[in-house]
Motif scaffolding. Sequence first.
Motif, short mmCIF file in Angstrom:
data_model
loop_
_atom_site.label_atom_id
_atom_site.label_comp_id
_atom_site.label_asym_id
_atom_site.label_seq_id
_atom_site.Cartn_x
_atom_site.Cartn_y
_atom_site.Cartn_z
N ILE A 1 1.35 -1.30 0.17
CA ILE A 1 -0.14 0.14 0.24
C ILE A 1 0.43 1.74 0.29
O ILE A 1 1.57 0.80 0.99
N TYR A 2 -0.03 2.05 -0.74
CA TYR A 2 1.29 3.36 -1.16
C TYR A 2 0.57 4.36 -1.02
O TYR A 2 0.26 4.52 -2.67
N PRO A 3 0.26 5.48 -0.47
CA PRO A 3 -0.44 6.51 -0.78
C PRO A 3 0.15 7.31 -1.64
O PRO A 3 1.29 6.77 -2.72
N VAL A 4 -0.42 8.15 -2.32
CA VAL A 4 -0.23 8.64 -3.81
C VAL A 4 1.50 9.70 -3.67
O VAL A 4 1.91 9.74 -3.80
N PRO A 5 1.18 10.50 -2.30
CA PRO A 5 3.14 11.16 -2.67
C PRO A 5 3.71 10.12 -2.15
O PRO A 5 4.60 10.34 -2.53
N ALA B 1 4.36 7.17 -3.09
CA ALA B 1 4.31 6.21 -4.69
C ALA B 1 5.28 6.98 -5.24
O ALA B 1 6.01 6.78 -6.17
N ALA B 2 4.43 8.64 -5.55
CA ALA B 2 5.40 9.49 -6.26
C ALA B 2 6.65 10.00 -5.22
O ALA B 2 7.88 10.04 -6.69
N ARG B 3 7.06 10.00 -4.73
CA ARG B 3 8.67 9.93 -3.92
C ARG B 3 9.33 8.48 -4.25
O ARG B 3 10.70 8.87 -4.58
N LEU B 4 9.18 7.47 -4.47
CA LEU B 4 10.05 6.60 -4.12
C LEU B 4 10.27 6.01 -6.03
O LEU B 4 11.00 6.03 -6.38
N LEU B 5 9.20 7.49 -7.14
CA LEU B 5 9.19 6.66 -8.35
C LEU B 5 10.05 7.97 -8.98
O LEU B 5 9.70 7.90 -9.57
#
Length: 229
Positions: free
Chosen positions: A12-16, A18-22
């Motif tokens: 589970i990855y909240p959008v912020p 996920a954005a940081r990881l990507l």
Amino acid sequence: MPDGSNIIGRGIYPVPVAARLLHMPAARVRAWVYGNGSEAVLTPELATEDGQEALSFINLVEILFLAELRGQGVSLQSIRTMLDRAKRMLGTEHPFAVRRFHTDGKAIWLETAEATGDRRLVDLTDGNGAMLQVLERSFRKSVSFDDTTAGIANLWRPSADQPRIVLDPARRFGRPIDSQTGMPTEILANALRAEGGNVARVAALWEVPPEAVEQAAEFEMRISKRLAA
């Protein structure tokens, strides 16, 4: 946010996050998965609850590959066409996250290039497909797939510079961890700050090798810089 019963083994990855990881703007991640005023490209695996949007590990891998395509100049329209064909041929809503698409899905690429006439996609699949092979090889260097018939993505190694660090949806809800000990990178990095940068002390306190502490701290520093940028 989805409850625990919905995310076991899915990450589970909240959008912020996920954005940081990507290393991507959160607005782009949200637009590709949820539309955000335009047509979404991907299908969210986790239902939005109480207005909270979160991606699964599968969605994270899909965005990773979608970003590779966009980086090569392939249009979103062509990507949507490719996804529609792949969904029908492979029988899954998430073809970018299955092994078969990346190993024997060349026909999907060729058919999409022919149907769309997208110059960049044509270039990728032209001749002996060397450019396509380079793109696929780049993606598969960091993503692993399970050994089942479905061959679903089950591991992402986000940085070649920190090879111990992985995201595994079956461990720690998909948080970045040290692959050998299972210790979350965030915990080790925070401990290192608290101990004034003393790697040996943190390694002893948490019973992990010094390199686990070092790579966790490097990884967390890198994604924090991305967030600040």
